[in-house]
Design an enzyme around this catalytic site. Sequence first.
Site, short mmCIF file in Angstrom:
data_model
loop_
_atom_site.label_atom_id
_atom_site.label_comp_id
_atom_site.label_asym_id
_atom_site.label_seq_id
_atom_site.Cartn_x
_atom_site.Cartn_y
_atom_site.Cartn_z
N TYR A 118 0.84 -1.21 0.00
CA TYR A 118 0.00 0.00 0.00
C TYR A 118 0.88 1.26 0.00
O TYR A 118 0.64 2.21 -0.76
CB TYR A 118 -0.89 -0.04 1.24
N LYS A 158 1.04 4.09 -2.87
CA LYS A 158 0.71 5.48 -2.58
C LYS A 158 1.88 6.42 -2.85
O LYS A 158 1.68 7.57 -3.26
CB LYS A 158 0.25 5.61 -1.12
#
Length: 309
Positions: free
Chosen positions: A165, A169
């Site tokens: 993640y 990001k």
Amino acid sequence: MGLLDGKVIAITGAGRGIGRAVALACAADGASVIVNDYGVSIDGSEPSSDVADAVVAEIEAAGGTAIAIADDISTMEAGERLVQTAVDKFGRIDGAVCVAGILRERMLFNMSEQEWDGVIDTHLKGTFTVFRAASAVMRKQDGGGSLVAFTSGVGMWGSVSQANYAAAKGGIVALMRSAAVGLQRYAVRANAIAPVAQTRMAANVPGGTAETGEPEDVAPMVVYLLSDEAKDVTGQTYTVVGGKVALWSQPREIRSVVKEGRWTAAELAEKLPGAVGIDRLPMFEYIEMMQKRGRGSGAEAGGAEAAKQ
Ligand SMILES: NC(=O)c1ccc[n+]([C@@H]2O[C@H](COP(=O)([O-])OP(=O)(O)OC[C@H]3O[C@@H](n4cnc5c(N)ncnc54)[C@H](O)[C@@H]3O)[C@@H](O)[C@H]2O)c1
């Protein structure tokens, strides 16, 4: 008069959470909205068209205009269909907002290829598919356009148990900056939001977050970035949480040491600590703060519980 009167805005992940709040706010401010949502569970499984349809019904009930598309935004076809639907139905696309996301939390040393790929595909590729298709139309239309990506503090700071993640990001911020510099000449702007809001995704964060707010707190900032009021704003990342809006700094070299010719490793070992040193990760401080509050390592940092996974 709304800030987005006459504009056409496509939003991914708009069936729930922050995306839904953004879609409702855009419609309330006068935009025609394309509502994309694959309708999946938090880990990306069990797709359904229900949530996208429900948000379109909400917008229409309030007197707005919207179309639902329940595609998986990580495919090129879905990005193209999202933009093409805007063009076919409303003649243009003024804004594209990439909110869709999933979580597959795991310590790096236990993470499977599937856990890595699913998260990178949904967040990072799912932003590329839309930015690519939208910018191809925006650069040729009067007035350009506005792209809005969704990142996270962990994209800048790193994460204990969500390397997939955090990598996605961080990649999204680099993609947004590249869009900003590459598309400036076509009057196409790109910015990113690092939100914190109470949603099902936030409910999956071990230890909770230090600050929190509602999805509806985030939506007005997105409306502003999509509007002509933000015509000089590009390449920026903003955290929005509750009533706070914060600007993130741009990475820059902060200290350097230079010699004629090439350093040897032994010379670097001697000179570097005093001359250049390190810039300690803010996440280490955050983890310490959350531990003092008795909340594990807190936030998307993950913690003791996460380390067991
Ligand atoms: N909530 C927070 O505190 C927080 C913090 C940092 C970043 N974010 C980011 O904000 C965004 C919104 O998060 P949220 O908390 O509203 O999450 P959420 O889970 O409530 O909503 C995400 C939506 O994305 C949809 N989606 C997932 N995969 C998709 C795909 N392949 N194609 C299309 N739609 C898909 C889901 O069906 C869901 O409706 C995400 O990008 C998230 O990473 C949220």
